[in-house]
Design an enzyme around this catalytic site. Structure first.
Site, PDB file in Angstrom:
ATOM      1  N   LYS A  13      -2.964   5.442  13.098  1.00 57.17           N
ATOM      2  CA  LYS A  13      -3.338   6.711  13.729  1.00 57.17           C
ATOM      3  C   LYS A  13      -4.831   6.787  14.035  1.00 57.17           C
ATOM      4  O   LYS A  13      -5.219   7.394  15.029  1.00 57.17           O
ATOM      5  CB  LYS A  13      -2.883   7.922  12.895  1.00 57.17           C
ATOM      6  CG  LYS A  13      -3.534   8.038  11.527  1.00 57.17           C
ATOM      7  CD  LYS A  13      -2.948   9.233  10.796  1.00 57.17           C
ATOM      8  CE  LYS A  13      -3.673   9.528   9.487  1.00 57.17           C
ATOM      9  NZ  LYS A  13      -4.054   8.370   8.662  1.00 57.17           N
ATOM     10  N   ARG A  88      -4.270  17.250   4.670  1.00 56.13           N
ATOM     11  CA  ARG A  88      -3.430  16.352   3.889  1.00 56.13           C
ATOM     12  C   ARG A  88      -2.665  17.082   2.791  1.00 56.13           C
ATOM     13  O   ARG A  88      -1.902  16.452   2.069  1.00 56.13           O
ATOM     14  CB  ARG A  88      -4.312  15.306   3.222  1.00 56.13           C
ATOM     15  CG  ARG A  88      -4.315  13.937   3.880  1.00 56.13           C
ATOM     16  CD  ARG A  88      -5.382  13.149   3.175  1.00 56.13           C
ATOM     17  NE  ARG A  88      -5.205  11.744   3.167  1.00 56.13           N
ATOM     18  CZ  ARG A  88      -5.796  10.898   4.004  1.00 56.13           C
ATOM     19  NH1 ARG A  88      -6.530  11.337   4.992  1.00 56.13           N
ATOM     20  NH2 ARG A  88      -5.642   9.600   3.852  1.00 56.13           N
ATOM     21  N   ARG A 125      -5.771  -5.773   6.249  1.00 63.60           N
ATOM     22  CA  ARG A 125      -6.758  -5.032   7.042  1.00 63.60           C
ATOM     23  C   ARG A 125      -8.183  -5.359   6.604  1.00 63.60           C
ATOM     24  O   ARG A 125      -8.477  -5.455   5.420  1.00 63.60           O
ATOM     25  CB  ARG A 125      -6.491  -3.542   6.874  1.00 63.60           C
ATOM     26  CG  ARG A 125      -7.481  -2.677   7.629  1.00 63.60           C
ATOM     27  CD  ARG A 125      -6.906  -1.342   7.943  1.00 63.60           C
ATOM     28  NE  ARG A 125      -7.127  -0.388   6.862  1.00 63.60           N
ATOM     29  CZ  ARG A 125      -6.828   0.905   6.972  1.00 63.60           C
ATOM     30  NH1 ARG A 125      -6.241   1.354   8.060  1.00 63.60           N
ATOM     31  NH2 ARG A 125      -7.056   1.707   5.967  1.00 63.60           N
ATOM     32  N   ARG A 158     -11.715  -2.812   2.423  1.00 59.12           N
ATOM     33  CA  ARG A 158     -11.981  -1.551   1.731  1.00 59.12           C
ATOM     34  C   ARG A 158     -11.379  -1.622   0.335  1.00 59.12           C
ATOM     35  O   ARG A 158     -10.285  -2.137   0.157  1.00 59.12           O
ATOM     36  CB  ARG A 158     -11.326  -0.394   2.504  1.00 59.12           C
ATOM     37  CG  ARG A 158     -12.241   0.231   3.535  1.00 59.12           C
ATOM     38  CD  ARG A 158     -11.490   1.088   4.519  1.00 59.12           C
ATOM     39  NE  ARG A 158     -10.612   2.071   3.880  1.00 59.12           N
ATOM     40  CZ  ARG A 158      -9.874   2.955   4.559  1.00 59.12           C
ATOM     41  NH1 ARG A 158      -9.906   2.982   5.872  1.00 59.12           N
ATOM     42  NH2 ARG A 158      -9.117   3.810   3.916  1.00 59.12           N
ATOM     43  N   ARG A 169      -1.700   5.183  -2.530  1.00 56.79           N
ATOM     44  CA  ARG A 169      -1.933   6.020  -1.343  1.00 56.79           C
ATOM     45  C   ARG A 169      -0.619   6.404  -0.667  1.00 56.79           C
ATOM     46  O   ARG A 169      -0.478   7.528  -0.178  1.00 56.79           O
ATOM     47  CB  ARG A 169      -2.847   5.292  -0.364  1.00 56.79           C
ATOM     48  CG  ARG A 169      -4.306   5.335  -0.817  1.00 56.79           C
ATOM     49  CD  ARG A 169      -5.118   4.218  -0.235  1.00 56.79           C
ATOM     50  NE  ARG A 169      -5.246   4.286   1.195  1.00 56.79           N
ATOM     51  CZ  ARG A 169      -5.462   3.222   1.972  1.00 56.79           C
ATOM     52  NH1 ARG A 169      -5.545   2.017   1.434  1.00 56.79           N
ATOM     53  NH2 ARG A 169      -5.602   3.367   3.260  1.00 56.79           N
TER      54      ARG A 169
END
Ligand code: ADP
Ligand code: ZN
Length: 216
Positions: A13, A88, A125, A158, A169
């Protein structure tokens, strides 16, 4: 145009928000990017958020609401924005709805994808430590290993993209954020976006929804 992008971590997103924001001449407001910037600059907000961000938990509502509220009042937001990563929680959604004109949303897009796919995406990632551009070891490798194509910055993994944090998460998303899909559905604002497939395929689905909204 005021938009909200919802979706599990890794669903793409942020990348879609970036592209769409250029097309619509509005700005992307990513609370994740804002928090990481505050952490790396050593600001007070960053100190408060650090341990939550690194372990994949949510930062306290009060803190994120304060940051977003201040940002949305700035002059460059008057043509609209894409909120990427906010709200959120129910409390954040309620707070947003009370932010005057900024809280009057045109559409909420929920990006949806199989969970196994997300885990592999997130663990491969890599993110530019300077400009936050996103790469993937396999699907979107940089020209030079671990160097950003755009700015020459070093690519990093990260802390919250390590595999145990990724699962946390996803758990937090399902528990805290997933209920917002029904919240916005009941207000007639929600569009589901199939986030499987290439970037361009997903981007076309996004344009179809946003284009329909522009014509209204
Ligand atoms: P992703 O969507 O890939 O998890 P983000 O960059 O949006 O990544 O967010 C990274 C982290 O920043 C989250 O795991 C959380 O700790 C914090 N964060 C970002 N936005 C919010 C928010 N709206 N409320 C609480 N915490 C947030
Ligand atoms: Zn870069």
């Amino acid at each position: 145009m005021r938009l909200v992008f919802l979706g599990m971590p890794g669903v793409g997103k942020g990348t879609q928000a970036k592209q769409l924001s250029h097309e619509l001449h509005i700005l992307q407001v990513s609370t994740g990017d804002m928090l990481r910037a505050a952490i790396s600059k050593g600001e007070a907000n960053g100190k408060e958020a650090k341990s939550c961000v690194e372990s994949g938990r949510l930062v306290p509502d009060e803190l994120v609401i304060r940051i977003v509220k201040a940002r949305l009042l700035e002059e460059d937001m008057k043509n609209g924005f894409i909120l990427d990563g906010f709200p959120r929680t129910d409390a954040q959604a309620d707070a947003l709805s009370q932010m005057g004109e900024s809280g009057q949303l045109d559409r909420v897009l929920s990006f949806e994808m199989d969970e196994e796919m997300l885990v592999s995406r997130l663990s491969g990632r890599r993110t530019c430590s300077k400009c936050e551009e996103i790469y993937h070891q396999i699907h979107r490798a940089p020209k030079q290993e671990m160097i950003c194509d755009l700015c020459g910055g070093a690519l990093i993994q990260r802390k919250d993209d390590h595999s145990d944090t990724v699962l946390e998460r996803l758990r937090v998303y399902k528990k805290e954020t997933m209920p917002l899909i029904a919240y916005y559905e009941s207000r007639g604002l929600l569009s589901h976006i199939d986030a499987n497939g290439t970037f361009d395929a997903v981007s076309q689905r996004v344009m179809a929804v946003v284009g329909a909204n522009l014509r209204k």
